[in-house]
Motif scaffolding. Structure first.
Motif, PDB file in Angstrom:
ATOM      1  N   MET A  22       2.424  -3.338  57.683  1.00  0.00           N
ATOM      2  CA  MET A  22       1.206  -2.981  58.402  1.00  0.00           C
ATOM      3  C   MET A  22       0.132  -4.055  58.258  1.00  0.00           C
ATOM      4  O   MET A  22      -0.641  -4.312  59.187  1.00  0.00           O
ATOM      5  CB  MET A  22       0.694  -1.625  57.910  1.00  0.00           C
ATOM      6  N   ALA A  25       0.787  -6.826  60.746  1.00  0.00           N
ATOM      7  CA  ALA A  25       0.777  -6.475  62.171  1.00  0.00           C
ATOM      8  C   ALA A  25      -0.592  -6.743  62.775  1.00  0.00           C
ATOM      9  O   ALA A  25      -1.610  -6.752  62.077  1.00  0.00           O
ATOM     10  CB  ALA A  25       1.158  -5.005  62.348  1.00  0.00           C
ATOM     11  N   LEU A  29       0.792   0.707  64.056  1.00  0.00           N
ATOM     12  CA  LEU A  29       2.209   0.766  64.390  1.00  0.00           C
ATOM     13  C   LEU A  29       2.686   2.214  64.454  1.00  0.00           C
ATOM     14  O   LEU A  29       2.187   3.075  63.725  1.00  0.00           O
ATOM     15  CB  LEU A  29       3.045   0.026  63.330  1.00  0.00           C
ATOM     16  N   VAL A  33       8.692   2.628  64.771  1.00  0.00           N
ATOM     17  CA  VAL A  33       8.808   1.167  64.685  1.00  0.00           C
ATOM     18  C   VAL A  33       8.951   0.740  63.233  1.00  0.00           C
ATOM     19  O   VAL A  33       9.782  -0.122  62.897  1.00  0.00           O
ATOM     20  CB  VAL A  33       7.574   0.490  65.331  1.00  0.00           C
ATOM     21  N   ILE A  34       8.155   1.345  62.366  1.00  0.00           N
ATOM     22  CA  ILE A  34       8.233   1.030  60.938  1.00  0.00           C
ATOM     23  C   ILE A  34       9.609   1.394  60.385  1.00  0.00           C
ATOM     24  O   ILE A  34      10.234   0.609  59.660  1.00  0.00           O
ATOM     25  CB  ILE A  34       7.132   1.779  60.162  1.00  0.00           C
ATOM     26  N   THR A  66       0.072   6.289  66.393  1.00  0.00           N
ATOM     27  CA  THR A  66       0.320   5.119  65.548  1.00  0.00           C
ATOM     28  C   THR A  66      -0.451   5.238  64.246  1.00  0.00           C
ATOM     29  O   THR A  66      -1.293   6.131  64.072  1.00  0.00           O
ATOM     30  CB  THR A  66      -0.107   3.823  66.275  1.00  0.00           C
TER      31      THR A  66
END
Length: 253
Positions: A22, A25, A29, A33-34, A66
């Motif tokens: 994170m 990024a 997110l 996706v993680i 997210t």
């Protein structure tokens, strides 16, 4: 020292990997996706994110489903940033900057919704300032704070300023709501430099530029402050502060 291999605690390892991902990024997110990127079961990711949210390390953005870094993670980053590297590398840069422009200069880092001043260089025969080393001031009122806030994702700014009570006041000037702050930060990004005029101390003005790490995260800001009485070449000062911030960022990398 023991030759035994380090024992990895799965939950701790997964939590740290999530926070690391994170932090690198460009914005919040999705949990899916993680989970896919780190090869962690999605149910486990949700459990860890819930725990991190309770402790303030992440914030959930329901509109986009997210997750972004929370204020506790920001405090942790600020704690690291306040350590010796920035102060040690920033001190000679500020001395040179003050000699060049003839005004007082400082370096600050974020700590929650505040900035903390970690280096200051006072110019001769200039007014006393409130920006002593260790002083905390509301980030949304200071040039250094605005420079760093403008470099953060919008979700991070919203997490720091959830309601009107987050907007402290000193001189009756400055943003009083998230919408006003967003307009100010948008103008700051367009200008490439942050400024404030009498919002910290009446009769004093400042400009500041963020110092970003290799990921683009604002770890500090370089600024100068001067009295608004008399004539001063603001454009020349802005160029000098921008160059000092860029040099500090390069040295930190």
């Amino acid at each position: 020292m023991s030759d035994k291999p380090a024992r990895i605690v799965p939950a701790a390892d997964q939590t740290l990997r999530i926070l690391t991902m994170m932090s690198r990024a460009r914005g919040p997110l999705a949990a899916s996706v993680i989970a896919a990127a780190l090869n962690i079961p999605r149910s486990t990711v949700y459990q860890l994110l819930d725990t991190l949210q309770v402790n303030g390390f992440v914030v959930h953005v329901p509109e986009s489903r997210t997750w972004g870094l929370g204020t506790a993670a920001f405090e942790l980053a600020g704690g690291y940033a306040r350590q010796e590297p920035i102060a040690r590398l920033g001190r000679p840069l500020l001395a040179s900057l003050t000699d060049r422009i003839g005004e007082s200069t400082h370096v600050a880092v974020m700590s929650g919704r505040d900035v903390v001043y970690i280096v200051e260089e006072r110019a001769a025969r200039r007014p006393a300032l409130v920006t002593d080393v260790g002083v905390r001031l509301p980030a949304h009122l200071t040039a250094t704070g605005r420079a760093m806030l403008a470099a953060l994702p919008a979700e991070q700014v919203r997490a720091l300023y959830p309601d009107a009570s987050a907007f402290a006041d000193r001189t009756g000037r400055g943003p009083r709501s998230l919408s006003q702050l967003r307009v100010l930060l948008r103008e700051t990004r367009a200008a490439g430099v942050a400024s404030e005029d009498g919002e910290v101390t009446a009769g004093m003005r400042s400009v500041a530029v963020a110092v970003r790490d290799h990921t683009g995260w604002p770890v500090a800001a370089v600024a100068t402050t001067w009295s608004d009485f008399g004539t001063i070449d603001t454009a020349r000062i802005t160029v000098a502060v921008t160059e000092a911030a860029a040099t500090l960022a390069t040295r930190l990398r």
